[in-house]
Design a protein around this motif. Structure first.
Motif, PDB file in Angstrom:
ATOM      1  N   UNK A 247      22.492  47.320  39.457  1.00 30.33           N
ATOM      2  CA  UNK A 247      23.888  47.230  39.145  1.00 30.33           C
ATOM      3  C   UNK A 247      24.809  48.155  39.749  1.00 30.33           C
ATOM      4  N   UNK A 248      24.306  49.154  40.516  1.00 28.98           N
ATOM      5  CA  UNK A 248      25.212  49.861  41.278  1.00 28.98           C
ATOM      6  C   UNK A 248      25.957  49.153  42.309  1.00 28.98           C
ATOM      7  N   UNK A 249      27.067  49.113  42.314  1.00 28.68           N
ATOM      8  CA  UNK A 249      28.151  48.344  43.153  1.00 28.68           C
ATOM      9  C   UNK A 249      29.676  48.653  42.874  1.00 28.68           C
ATOM     10  N   UNK A 250      30.379  47.675  43.680  1.00 30.51           N
ATOM     11  CA  UNK A 250      32.065  48.063  43.419  1.00 30.51           C
ATOM     12  C   UNK A 250      32.213  47.038  42.700  1.00 30.51           C
ATOM     13  N   UNK A 251      33.123  47.103  41.577  1.00 37.60           N
ATOM     14  CA  UNK A 251      33.293  46.154  40.680  1.00 37.60           C
ATOM     15  C   UNK A 251      34.954  45.926  40.728  1.00 37.60           C
ATOM     16  N   UNK A 252      35.545  44.418  40.747  1.00 39.98           N
ATOM     17  CA  UNK A 252      36.850  44.290  40.753  1.00 39.98           C
ATOM     18  C   UNK A 252      37.152  43.056  39.678  1.00 39.98           C
ATOM     19  N   UNK A 253      38.337  43.699  38.943  1.00 39.99           N
ATOM     20  CA  UNK A 253      38.772  42.716  38.024  1.00 39.99           C
ATOM     21  C   UNK A 253      40.172  42.057  38.709  1.00 39.99           C
ATOM     22  N   UNK A 254      40.389  40.788  38.456  1.00 39.52           N
ATOM     23  CA  UNK A 254      41.586  40.081  39.054  1.00 39.52           C
ATOM     24  C   UNK A 254      42.152  39.008  37.901  1.00 39.52           C
ATOM     25  N   UNK A 255      43.439  38.630  38.507  1.00 38.06           N
ATOM     26  CA  UNK A 255      44.091  37.963  37.704  1.00 38.06           C
ATOM     27  C   UNK A 255      44.860  36.696  38.290  1.00 38.06           C
ATOM     28  N   UNK A 256      44.977  35.657  38.002  1.00 37.92           N
ATOM     29  CA  UNK A 256      45.800  34.631  38.571  1.00 37.92           C
ATOM     30  C   UNK A 256      47.220  34.940  38.409  1.00 37.92           C
ATOM     31  N   UNK A 257      48.104  35.169  39.549  1.00 34.18           N
ATOM     32  CA  UNK A 257      49.379  35.251  39.496  1.00 34.18           C
ATOM     33  C   UNK A 257      50.190  33.873  39.357  1.00 34.18           C
TER      34      UNK A 257
ATOM     35  N   UNK B 147      48.478  42.974  32.842  1.00 35.00           N
ATOM     36  CA  UNK B 147      49.793  42.521  32.767  1.00 35.00           C
ATOM     37  C   UNK B 147      50.447  41.214  32.944  1.00 35.00           C
ATOM     38  N   UNK B 148      50.720  40.287  32.378  1.00 35.09           N
ATOM     39  CA  UNK B 148      51.073  39.107  32.552  1.00 35.09           C
ATOM     40  C   UNK B 148      51.960  38.629  31.718  1.00 35.09           C
ATOM     41  N   UNK B 149      52.606  37.440  32.366  1.00 31.23           N
ATOM     42  CA  UNK B 149      53.575  36.817  31.257  1.00 31.23           C
ATOM     43  C   UNK B 149      52.926  35.296  31.224  1.00 31.23           C
ATOM     44  N   UNK B 150      52.745  34.828  29.919  1.00 25.99           N
ATOM     45  CA  UNK B 150      52.153  33.739  29.546  1.00 25.99           C
ATOM     46  C   UNK B 150      50.448  34.055  29.450  1.00 25.99           C
ATOM     47  N   UNK B 151      49.718  32.896  29.576  1.00 22.40           N
ATOM     48  CA  UNK B 151      48.470  32.987  29.374  1.00 22.40           C
ATOM     49  C   UNK B 151      47.903  33.930  30.594  1.00 22.40           C
ATOM     50  N   UNK B 152      46.945  34.587  30.330  1.00 22.97           N
ATOM     51  CA  UNK B 152      46.047  35.267  31.429  1.00 22.97           C
ATOM     52  C   UNK B 152      44.975  34.443  31.922  1.00 22.97           C
ATOM     53  N   UNK B 153      44.712  34.378  32.954  1.00 27.83           N
ATOM     54  CA  UNK B 153      43.390  34.041  33.563  1.00 27.83           C
ATOM     55  C   UNK B 153      42.902  35.110  34.460  1.00 27.83           C
ATOM     56  N   UNK B 154      41.790  35.533  34.001  1.00 22.51           N
ATOM     57  CA  UNK B 154      41.067  36.813  34.429  1.00 22.51           C
ATOM     58  C   UNK B 154      39.534  36.936  34.836  1.00 22.51           C
ATOM     59  N   UNK B 155      39.492  37.202  36.036  1.00 16.46           N
ATOM     60  CA  UNK B 155      37.970  37.416  36.529  1.00 16.46           C
ATOM     61  C   UNK B 155      37.454  38.494  36.826  1.00 16.46           C
ATOM     62  N   UNK B 156      36.230  38.794  37.011  1.00 13.63           N
ATOM     63  CA  UNK B 156      35.430  39.662  37.233  1.00 13.63           C
ATOM     64  C   UNK B 156      34.690  39.438  38.719  1.00 13.63           C
ATOM     65  N   UNK B 157      34.684  40.434  39.618  1.00 10.39           N
ATOM     66  CA  UNK B 157      33.722  40.362  40.838  1.00 10.39           C
ATOM     67  C   UNK B 157      32.926  41.702  40.968  1.00 10.39           C
ATOM     68  N   UNK B 158      31.811  41.555  41.729  1.00 14.24           N
ATOM     69  CA  UNK B 158      31.235  42.613  42.010  1.00 14.24           C
ATOM     70  C   UNK B 158      30.807  42.404  43.650  1.00 14.24           C
ATOM     71  N   UNK B 159      30.950  43.630  44.331  1.00 15.34           N
ATOM     72  CA  UNK B 159      30.559  43.793  45.840  1.00 15.34           C
ATOM     73  C   UNK B 159      29.548  44.517  45.975  1.00 15.34           C
TER      74      UNK B 159
END
Lengths: 114, 114
Positions: free
Chosen positions: A85-95, A26-38
Motif C-alpha cells: 500500500x506504500x504509494x502516493x494518495x490523492x484526494x479530489x473534488x469535482x469543481x 470546501x465546496x458549495x453545494x453537494x460534494x463529489x469526492x474521489x480518492x486515487x493512488x499513484x
C-alpha cells in the motif's frame, strides 16, 4: 471554487496496523469526492468515490472512505495496511463552478513498514 | 471497455527542442480530456482541458500548448522546451459533464529537459 486539502504530507504505519489518510473539502453545494493512488512513475488509479448515499464508501484493494458532512472530511481508511500500500494518495473534488474539472489535493505519501 | 494510451513513457530532450506528447482514448466518445503535470512526485497541476474538438482551455500561462485534432486525441506540444518543462505529464479523460464519474489516467510521460 471547490477544493480539497490533505493536511499530512506523509503517513507512516506498520504493516497490519490501520491506515488513515486525511482529506478535508470546501465546496458549495453537494460534494463529489474521489480518492486515487499513484505508484512510482505510474498514472493515477481510481480507488473510490462519494456521490451520495451511505457515508461509508468501499473501494478497491480493501480501502474505504468515510464521508463526514459536519466535519467536511472524506478520510481514506484501510483496517490492516500492507507494505504494497506504500504509494502516493490523492484526494479530489469535482469543481462544479469550474466546468466540472477535478481539483486535486497536494497528495500524501504513505509508507508501510514491514 | 475504455482505455487510454499515452506515449512515449520517457523522453529526454535538449533545451530549445520541440515537444509532442500524444494521448488517445478508446472505447468512448466525446470525452473530457486533460493534461496534468506533476513536478517532483507531488501535486498535480492542470495544464489544459478540452470538452470537444478544437476546444482547449489553458489553466496556466506557460511554454506549452495543446490541441485536439480528433475527438479522442489530445496532443501536448512546445516549440522550444525550457529546463522548467521537465516533469511527469499525465493525460486523463472523463465522461463529458457527468460529475459523478471518475477520471481515468494514462501511464504518464517522464520528460527530462537537459
Amino acid at each position: 471554487a471547490q477544493s480539497v486539502a490533505q493536511p499530512e504530507d506523509q503517513v507512516n504505519v506498520a504493516e497490519g496496523n490501520p491506515l488513515t489518510v486525511k482529506c478535508t473539502y470546501s465546496v458549495s453545494g453537494n460534494p463529489y469526492l474521489f480518492w486515487y493512488v499513484q505508484y512510482p512513475n505510474r498514472g493515477l488509479q481510481f480507488l473510490l468515490k462519494y456521490i451520495t448515499g451511505d457515508n461509508l464508501v468501499k473501494g478497491s484493494y480493501g480501502f474505504e472512505a468515510e464521508f463526514n458532512k459536519s466535519q467536511t472530511s472524506f478520510h481514506l481508511k484501510k483496517p490492516s495496511a500492507l507494505v504494497s500500500d506504500s504509494a502516493l494518495y490523492f484526494c479530489a473534488v469535482r469543481d462544479m463552478s469550474n466546468d466540472y474539472k477535478l481539483s486535486f489535493g497536494a497528495g500524501t505519501t504513505v509508507t508501510v513498514r514491514a | 471497455s475504455q482505455t487510454i494510451h499515452q506515449w512515449p513513457a520517457t523522453l529526454v530532450q535538449p533545451v530549445g527542442s520541440p515537444l509532442s506528447l500524444e494521448c488517445t482514448v478508446e472505447g468512448t466518445s466525446n470525452p473530457n480530456l486533460y493534461w496534468y503535470r506533476q513536478a517532483a512526485g507531488r501535486g498535480l497541476q492542470l495544464l489544459f482541458y478540452s470538452v470537444g474538438i478544437g476546444q482547449i482551455s489553458s489553466e496556466v500561462p506557460q511554454n506549452l500548448s495543446a490541441s485536439r485534432p480528433q475527438d479522442r486525441q489530445f496532443i501536448l506540444s512546445s516549440k522550444k522546451l525550457l529546463l522548467s518543462d521537465s516533469g511527469f505529464y499525465l493525460c486523463a479523460w472523463s465522461v463529458l459533464r457527468q460529475v459523478e464519474t471518475e477520471a481515468f489516467f494514462g501511464q504518464g510521460t517522464r520528460l527530462t529537459v537537459v
